[in-house]
Design a protein around this motif. Structure first.
Motif, mmCIF file in Angstrom:
data_model
loop_
_atom_site.group_PDB
_atom_site.id
_atom_site.type_symbol
_atom_site.label_atom_id
_atom_site.label_comp_id
_atom_site.label_asym_id
_atom_site.label_seq_id
_atom_site.Cartn_x
_atom_site.Cartn_y
_atom_site.Cartn_z
ATOM 1 N N SER A 109 0.818 -1.224 0.000
ATOM 2 C CA SER A 109 0.000 0.000 0.000
ATOM 3 C C SER A 109 0.844 1.262 0.000
ATOM 4 C CB SER A 109 -0.948 0.016 1.211
ATOM 5 O OG SER A 109 -1.774 -1.130 1.217
ATOM 6 N N LYS A 146 -1.530 1.765 -3.234
ATOM 7 C CA LYS A 146 -2.411 2.348 -2.241
ATOM 8 C C LYS A 146 -3.862 2.147 -2.682
ATOM 9 C CE LYS A 146 0.781 6.152 -1.172
ATOM 10 N NZ LYS A 146 0.970 7.626 -1.240
ATOM 11 N N PRO A 147 -4.828 2.155 -1.779
ATOM 12 C CA PRO A 147 -6.223 2.183 -2.216
ATOM 13 C C PRO A 147 -6.442 3.386 -3.138
ATOM 14 C CG PRO A 147 -6.087 1.718 0.122
ATOM 15 C CD PRO A 147 -4.693 2.064 -0.315
ATOM 16 N N ARG A 214 -9.312 -0.995 -5.600
ATOM 17 C CA ARG A 214 -10.403 -0.677 -4.692
ATOM 18 C C ARG A 214 -9.919 -0.837 -3.255
ATOM 19 N NH1 ARG A 214 -13.592 -3.809 -8.407
ATOM 20 N NH2 ARG A 214 -13.710 -5.537 -6.935
ATOM 21 N N ASP A 215 -10.601 -0.182 -2.318
ATOM 22 C CA ASP A 215 -10.218 -0.282 -0.899
ATOM 23 C C ASP A 215 -10.264 -1.732 -0.423
ATOM 24 O OD1 ASP A 215 -9.960 2.405 -0.961
ATOM 25 O OD2 ASP A 215 -11.825 2.830 0.131
#
Length: 215
Positions: A109, A146-147, A214-215
């Motif tokens: 991330s 990262k998201p 996506r998260d």
């Protein structure tokens, strides 16, 4: 590094630029804030070739940082020579397998973008297993983004573009940024290379794909 004939400029880049910009896989995980002396958006490019695109992107975005990976020795030298000539300090370079770098050196991330421009399509069916884009690649990249971070791929080989799209449509945790759920228009931030201009003159197409984590 793969062998190859070196120009004086490329050799100068390796001799003078590697101590300043070069990174070693054996050093292990990197801290971008320490590496660049600041916190900034971070792009990771897989296979930068002769480095023209990476050099152009870094010069156009001094507020962003870049890590490039390439195994071809003359290409590494060419990029390093360009960084020295343009006095850029927002690029660091590995010369080894990019997937090993992602696994061993890049924190989860931590990346804003991963770029894969014009990878070897391995045209013959018996070589398709060598293509870098597969379900394991998609999962590894998602882990490092990262998201909301973006995987941007481009190819001039339509069957490979279709393969990339199929892999990414099945990969969990991604959103296709194409309105048509296929390709995107050529993004302005991707430089047009000499290779691409030559292809356009010959009537070759180029396909860009963008997928966000996506998260």
């Amino acid at each position: 590094m793969r062998a190859g004939r070196m120009t004086p400029g490329q050799q100068r880049g390796l001799d003078d630029g590697w101590p300043r910009f070069g990174l070693e896989l054996e050093t292990g995980p990197v801290d971008p804030a320490s590496l660049f002396g600041r916190v900034a958006p971070l792009t990771f490019e897989i296979g930068f070739g002769m480095g023209q695109s990476l050099l152009e992107m870094a010069g156009a975005a001094p507020d962003q940082d870049f890590i490039g990976v390439e195994v071809h020795r003359p290409g590494v030298g060419a990029l390093l020579n360009g960084l020295l000539k343009q006095e850029l300090d927002n690029v660091r370079v590995y010369s080894c397998d990019a997937l090993d770098v992602l696994r061993q050196c890049i924190a989860d991330s931590s990346l804003d973008r991963v770029l894969l421009y014009f990878p070897d399509p391995w045209h013959k069916s018996r070589h398709h297993k060598r293509r870098i884009v597969n379900e394991n690649f998609a999962a590894l990249v998602r882990q490092k983004l990262k998201p909301g971070g973006i995987l941007h791929m481009a190819t001039d080989w339509e069957p490979y573009a279709e393969h990339m799209l199929e892999v990414m449509q099945q990969a969990p945790g991604y959103t296709n940024l194409s309105a048509s759920d296929s390709w995107v228009e050529r993004p302005s931030e991707r430089p047009v290379t000499k290779f691409e201009r030559r292809g356009e003159r010959l009537g070759h197409g180029v396909w860009d794909l963008k997928f966000a984590r996506r998260d």
